[in-house]
Write an enzyme that holds these catalytic residues in place. Sequence first.
Site, short mmCIF file in Angstrom:
data_model
loop_
_atom_site.label_atom_id
_atom_site.label_comp_id
_atom_site.label_asym_id
_atom_site.label_seq_id
_atom_site.Cartn_x
_atom_site.Cartn_y
_atom_site.Cartn_z
N CYS A 106 0.85 -1.18 0.00
CA CYS A 106 0.00 0.00 0.00
C CYS A 106 0.89 1.24 0.00
CB CYS A 106 -0.93 0.10 1.20
SG CYS A 106 -2.02 -1.28 1.40
N ARG A 129 3.70 -0.36 -5.00
CA ARG A 129 3.46 -0.88 -3.66
C ARG A 129 2.13 -1.64 -3.57
NH1 ARG A 129 6.76 1.77 0.16
NH2 ARG A 129 5.34 1.17 1.80
N TRP A 157 -2.76 -2.66 -1.60
CA TRP A 157 -2.47 -4.08 -1.78
C TRP A 157 -3.28 -4.77 -0.69
CZ3 TRP A 157 -0.04 -8.09 0.99
CH2 TRP A 157 0.28 -9.22 0.23
N ASN A 181 -1.46 2.39 5.83
CA ASN A 181 -0.58 1.33 5.30
C ASN A 181 -0.09 0.55 6.51
OD1 ASN A 181 2.87 1.53 4.22
ND2 ASN A 181 1.48 -0.18 4.10
N GLY A 182 -0.27 -0.77 6.50
CA GLY A 182 0.16 -1.58 7.64
C GLY A 182 -0.96 -2.51 8.04
N GLU A 201 15.98 -18.33 -7.78
CA GLU A 201 15.62 -16.99 -8.27
C GLU A 201 15.00 -17.07 -9.67
OE1 GLU A 201 15.19 -14.25 -7.05
OE2 GLU A 201 15.36 -12.77 -8.65
N LYS A 209 11.29 -15.72 -10.55
CA LYS A 209 11.00 -14.73 -11.61
C LYS A 209 9.88 -15.25 -12.51
CE LYS A 209 12.32 -11.96 -10.33
NZ LYS A 209 13.07 -11.72 -9.15
N GLU A 253 6.43 -15.34 -10.71
CA GLU A 253 5.88 -14.01 -10.42
C GLU A 253 5.18 -13.39 -11.62
OE1 GLU A 253 8.37 -11.19 -7.68
OE2 GLU A 253 9.70 -12.23 -9.05
N HIS A 306 15.80 -37.45 -4.93
CA HIS A 306 15.20 -37.78 -3.63
C HIS A 306 13.69 -37.49 -3.61
CE1 HIS A 306 19.07 -38.68 -1.94
NE2 HIS A 306 19.54 -37.56 -2.46
N LYS A 362 5.53 -4.27 -4.79
CA LYS A 362 7.00 -4.18 -4.79
C LYS A 362 7.57 -4.22 -3.39
CE LYS A 362 10.95 -3.26 -6.85
NZ LYS A 362 11.52 -4.47 -7.47
C1 F6R Z 1 10.81 -10.76 -6.21
C2 F6R Z 1 10.84 -9.70 -5.24
C3 F6R Z 1 10.52 -10.03 -3.83
C4 F6R Z 1 11.41 -9.22 -2.89
C5 F6R Z 1 11.01 -9.44 -1.43
C6 F6R Z 1 11.93 -8.69 -0.49
O1 F6R Z 1 11.09 -10.31 -7.49
O2 F6R Z 1 11.09 -8.58 -5.56
O3 F6R Z 1 10.65 -11.39 -3.58
O4 F6R Z 1 12.74 -9.60 -3.08
O5 F6R Z 1 9.71 -9.00 -1.25
O6 F6R Z 1 11.94 -7.35 -0.76
P1 F6R Z 1 13.13 -6.40 -0.35
O7 F6R Z 1 14.34 -6.84 -1.08
O8 F6R Z 1 12.68 -5.04 -0.73
O9 F6R Z 1 13.31 -6.57 1.13
#
Ligand code: F6R
Length: 601
Positions: free
Chosen positions: A2, A27, A75, A99-100, A477, A481, A484, A500, A596
């Site tokens: 948010c 956000r 969000w 926000n929170g 990772e 990606k 997501e 396994h 984000k």
């Molecule tokens: C994936 C992504 C998230 C962040 C995670 C931590 O592409 O961006 O998995 O890595 O939410 O966020 P930060 O790095 O901002 O603490």
Amino acid sequence: MCGIVGYLGKKEKKEILIEGLRELEYRGYDSAGIAIIKGKKLNNFKAIGKIINLEEKTNDFHSDGFGVSIGHTRWATHGKPTELNAHPHLGKYSFVVHNGIIENYQSLKTELQDDGISFLSQTDTETIVHLFEKNYKDDSFQAFKDTLDRLEGAYATLLITETAPDTIFFAKNGSPMLIGFEGDDVYFASSDTPIIGKAEEVYYLEDGEYGYAKDGIVKLFNKDGEEKRFLKEILVSDKALAQKDGYRFFMEKEIYEQSTVMSDTMMGRIVDNNIYFEELNDGLLDGINSIKICACGTSYHTALASSYLFERISKIRCDIEIASEFRYKEPLLSSDTLFITVSQSGETADTLEALKMAKRAGLKSLSICNVDNSSIVRESDASILTRAGIEKGVASTKAFATQMMVLWMFAIELAQRRNTITKENLQIEIDAMLHTPKALIVKDKLHNKLNRLAKRYLHGHGFFFIGRDIFYPLALEGALKLKEISYLHAEGYPAGEMKHGPIALADSELFTIALMPKTVHYDKIKSNVEELSARDATILAISPEPFELADDFIQTQYDNHPMLEFFEMMVITQLLALEISIRLGNDVDMPRNLAKSVTVE
Ligand code: F6R
């Protein structure tokens, strides 16, 4: 999670709020809304989905002349993404954005409902506005303070009310908020991007602080209720860095940018063939015998990869923790451990709380972060900034790359200090670092090939990304990606673990993306991939060594240093996810259900 904005002044409020929300859309984008009080007139607009929908709804609305205004992009945490659940929430004569998470909202809600107050939404936030109005007798600020006294949990909140139509009330506890100042205009926002270009001076609120803005003046109080004198900081930042520059998506632009930002990450940190971080001062590393790194998501993956480097090269014990797990496991912490957090945003609630826990246990702390002045940076004893620039794509790319570079450099720095690296090997590491920007250049031929390959990988019942050693976190990772932004099921797995259990899934509809570096256990991973191929799995091999059993093959160039292989393969997995997502017609930069910056637990 948010984003909130606020503005008090004479300018066109709708535009300021919407522009600000656009900057915060990363956000959360489940819904958005604004509320404006001008004189006795209350205006409120809400729309589901992205800011553009709100913009369309407010096309014919104008709001210049003095007034107070707040806005929110959501969000969803409590309640579905509907218009009723969108902020700002209205009581009888007041609006609130938040926000929170208000952890005790259920008991507050029951109490208010018992008093005959009805709720329109399913959110925790709506309790704030009703509580405020219940507390109001004849003093709005007193009512706001009484409301804050009852709230438990994390919040950054703004409230405007007809009972004080020239005032914005604010409070911050656990979620980020800053105030911008320009003449008599006062701005509020969850991060500095909405304020850049509008106000030159800012104040970053600390936890427990609250107050009000009126007539261009901000009255600020600390958590003990004492009025606080505060120093404003100059806001320096370049918003121009966050434009798409002709790329289809921010994520694509950010993948291409990795080569140049990596040079920024290293700048001034390789001196006379040594790694040097000026940030590591004041005896931060004195008496340190082990490292614990805490992070979430993508940042957790760089942390995990770095643990191989810390133990192998710096010869220091290194444990890695997912922040949300660490917080509740009652960990045993010892003061000779350096507590490192890794975070792009510096606002991730779980990582921030883990850091606070470690500090309470007396550990020294270092953060590796992309956003200066973020909560995590301000909470840490020292910080190394990754210098990736603003990252707008929700799926992290250049932040991952630069975090990895900083952690690699820090591992080598520690190795220097601890005399665990020979001069010759130090030179090899530094040469490889300096070569990294080249390894990150995206070649047209490669991108075209991935574009073509993507169409073969749009169906199937799942993806396995497999790798060993540092290529295992890279596999995690790569899978993240893809999940997501394509919404296809993908898992990252240590290649040696497939036998396994997961190998039971192998058939031609199981796509395996095999990371097969030459410099790290090539023969071992080759056998693991052969086992999968024998069970008819469809294999996309990524390697400098030709691999005849692969259904598809991408030949990499680097075969002389693990980190160069790592970065080259990283780009390939990023582009693969990007191209699959584009072919599926998804919004790459704003994937469904994500935000984000995850500022809720
Ligand atoms: C994936 C992504 C998230 C962040 C995670 C931590 O592409 O961006 O998995 O890595 O939410 O966020 P930060 O790095 O901002 O603490």
